[in-house]
Design an enzyme around this catalytic site. Structure first.
Site, short mmCIF file in Angstrom:
data_model
loop_
_atom_site.label_atom_id
_atom_site.label_comp_id
_atom_site.label_asym_id
_atom_site.label_seq_id
_atom_site.Cartn_x
_atom_site.Cartn_y
_atom_site.Cartn_z
N SER A 67 1.20 -1.19 -0.33
CA SER A 67 0.17 0.14 0.23
C SER A 67 0.99 1.05 -0.06
O SER A 67 0.04 2.17 -0.07
CB SER A 67 -0.77 -0.03 1.75
OG SER A 67 -2.13 -0.63 1.13
N LYS A 70 1.03 3.57 -3.15
CA LYS A 70 -0.62 4.52 -2.82
C LYS A 70 -0.46 5.70 -3.54
O LYS A 70 -0.48 7.20 -4.02
CB LYS A 70 -1.48 4.23 -2.75
CG LYS A 70 -2.48 2.69 -2.44
CD LYS A 70 -3.25 2.51 -0.87
CE LYS A 70 -3.53 1.03 -0.66
NZ LYS A 70 -4.72 0.44 -0.02
N TYR A 192 -3.46 -1.88 -10.44
CA TYR A 192 -3.07 -1.87 -8.92
C TYR A 192 -2.24 -2.85 -8.37
O TYR A 192 -1.42 -3.10 -8.02
CB TYR A 192 -4.61 -1.78 -8.48
CG TYR A 192 -4.61 -2.24 -6.81
CD1 TYR A 192 -4.19 -1.10 -6.31
CD2 TYR A 192 -4.65 -3.08 -6.42
CE1 TYR A 192 -4.13 -1.17 -4.66
CE2 TYR A 192 -4.89 -3.23 -5.24
CZ TYR A 192 -5.48 -2.09 -3.93
OH TYR A 192 -4.60 -2.49 -2.43
N TYR A 244 -4.49 4.03 8.17
CA TYR A 244 -5.90 3.40 8.34
C TYR A 244 -6.53 3.85 9.35
O TYR A 244 -6.33 4.61 10.15
CB TYR A 244 -5.79 1.82 7.48
CG TYR A 244 -5.47 1.83 6.98
CD1 TYR A 244 -5.39 1.77 5.49
CD2 TYR A 244 -3.91 0.77 7.17
CE1 TYR A 244 -5.38 1.40 4.37
CE2 TYR A 244 -3.73 0.85 5.30
CZ TYR A 244 -3.83 1.16 4.31
OH TYR A 244 -3.32 1.25 2.95
N VAL A 262 1.26 -3.68 3.62
CA VAL A 262 1.03 -5.27 3.87
C VAL A 262 2.44 -5.88 3.93
O VAL A 262 2.88 -7.27 4.63
CB VAL A 262 -0.04 -6.06 3.83
CG1 VAL A 262 -1.50 -5.28 4.42
CG2 VAL A 262 -0.09 -6.11 2.80
O1 DON Z 1 -4.33 -5.01 -2.25
C1 DON Z 1 -4.68 -5.48 -1.12
O2 DON Z 1 -4.61 -5.76 -0.50
C2 DON Z 1 -2.52 -5.26 -1.13
N1 DON Z 1 -1.92 -5.31 -2.93
C3 DON Z 1 -2.22 -4.28 0.09
C4 DON Z 1 -2.60 -3.45 1.45
C5 DON Z 1 -1.94 -3.19 2.06
O3 DON Z 1 -1.18 -3.17 1.97
C6 DON Z 1 -3.02 -2.02 3.31
N2 DON Z 1 -1.42 -1.78 4.24
N3 DON Z 1 -1.18 -1.74 5.11
#
Ligand code: DON
Length: 308
Positions: A67, A70, A192, A244, A262
């Site tokens: 993430s 982003k 994405y 978040y 993540v």
């Molecule tokens: O789309 C997802 O769920 C993961 N590729 C990215 C989510 C993420 O990194 C949330 N961060 N803490």
């Protein structure tokens, strides 16, 4: 007060202090490839505006950007379509998990902000719809920012996300049903997942985001990456939503714009000073790295970096 030349020693000390926390948290496993990452790795890097990078631990070990990607995609979309973006995505904290679906239906397909999954998928739609080769444009952007060609999208992570991305697909199709996604959903999801699968290390990541600490200008070559106003706006969104449902706690304890992924990375922007990147794979229940959060918190405290 710690002087810059003492920073490497301080970073080493902080890694030692965080040792007891290594057993807390759990490596992300909803993207199966990520669950294979060795949990006891930890790195930290601090890039300052004068071009110096201080680091300790596994700061040159590549990890999955997830993430944190982003941020880069958001800057590209803001540069490409300007204020039009804010007709399609909001700038409020969500108070929900990063991949929540319920709020998106209540709010008629307008994501709460561009750093929850729904908002980032919408941003990916902007890139797909406004760049002829959007995946390579994304990689080229990060390579240019960190001054290294070695950044790539890890094909294994990409495929693992594509195969287990039903929840993100649900978010994308829901937005499409409200008319808030222009391109075809499979193409948007590929973009994405490709962004999330970027492999990068702490030193590269810290260097590449310096423009956000410097009013939109990348210090190593004085390139204006985004307007001063947009740098301010990105930092505002990171302050209120980047961690978040723990963004309030992070502001309370640390007081810096930040973004987690993540893969275990957290970046924190220190305006007029530099960028901190910490990485350790085990996550807490909000999806934020336990050790990376603690490292940044201790460092910000030690150096008096809070903006508040
Ligand atoms: O789309 C997802 O769920 C993961 N590729 C990215 C989510 C993420 O990194 C949330 N961060 N803490």
């Amino acid at each position: 007060m710690t002087q810059p030349h003492q920073l490497n020693a301080l970073l080493d000390t902080l890694l030692q202090q965080c040792q007891p926390l290594y057993v807390e948290g759990k490596v992300a496993d909803y993207i199966p490839v990520l669950s294979q990452v060795e949990p006891e790795q930890v790195g930290i890097a601090v890039a300052t505006l004068d071009g110096t990078v201080y680091s300790a631990g596994a700061a040159t070990q590549a990890f999955s950007l997830q993430s944190v990607s982003k941020i880069f995609a958001l800057v590209m979309a803001m540069n490409r379509i300007g204020d039009e973006l804010w007709q399609r995505v909001n700038m409020e904290p969500s108070g929900q998990p990063f991949n929540s679906i319920v709020q998106l239906e209540w709010e008629k397909g307008i994501p709460r902000n561009p750093v929850i999954n729904a908002g980032a998928i919408l941003v990916s739609d902007v890139l797909v719809s406004h760049y002829s080769a959007s995946k390579s444009a994304f990689l080229t952007f990060i390579r240019r920012l960190c001054g290294e060609e070695a950044i790539y999208a890890d094909p294994q992570v990409y495929l693992s996300e594509l195969e287990h991305g039903n929840r993100n697909a649900a978010l994308a199709y829901l937005m499409k049903s409200f008319g808030n996604i222009d391109a075809e959903v499979p193409q948007v999801l590929e973009q994405y997942f490709h962004q999330c699968a970027t492999a990068i290390n702490c030193e590269q990541l810290a260097r590449s985001l310096l423009f956000l600490a410097n009013r939109g200008v990348q210090p190593h070559n004085n390139e204006q990456i985004c307007s001063r106003r947009d740098a301010h706006r990105v930092n505002a969104i990171l302050s209120t939503s980047g961690m978040y449902d723990q963004s309030g706690e992070f502001a309370f304890k640390v007081g810096l714009p930040a973004k987690s992924g993540v893969g275990g990375a957290i970046i924190a922007i220190v305006p007029q000073f530099g960028v901190i990147t910490a990485w350790s794979p085990p996550l807490n229940r909000f999806g934020n790295s336990v050790v990376a959060m603690q490292l940044i918190s201790l460092l910000a405290d030690e150096l008096g970096l809070s903006l508040f």
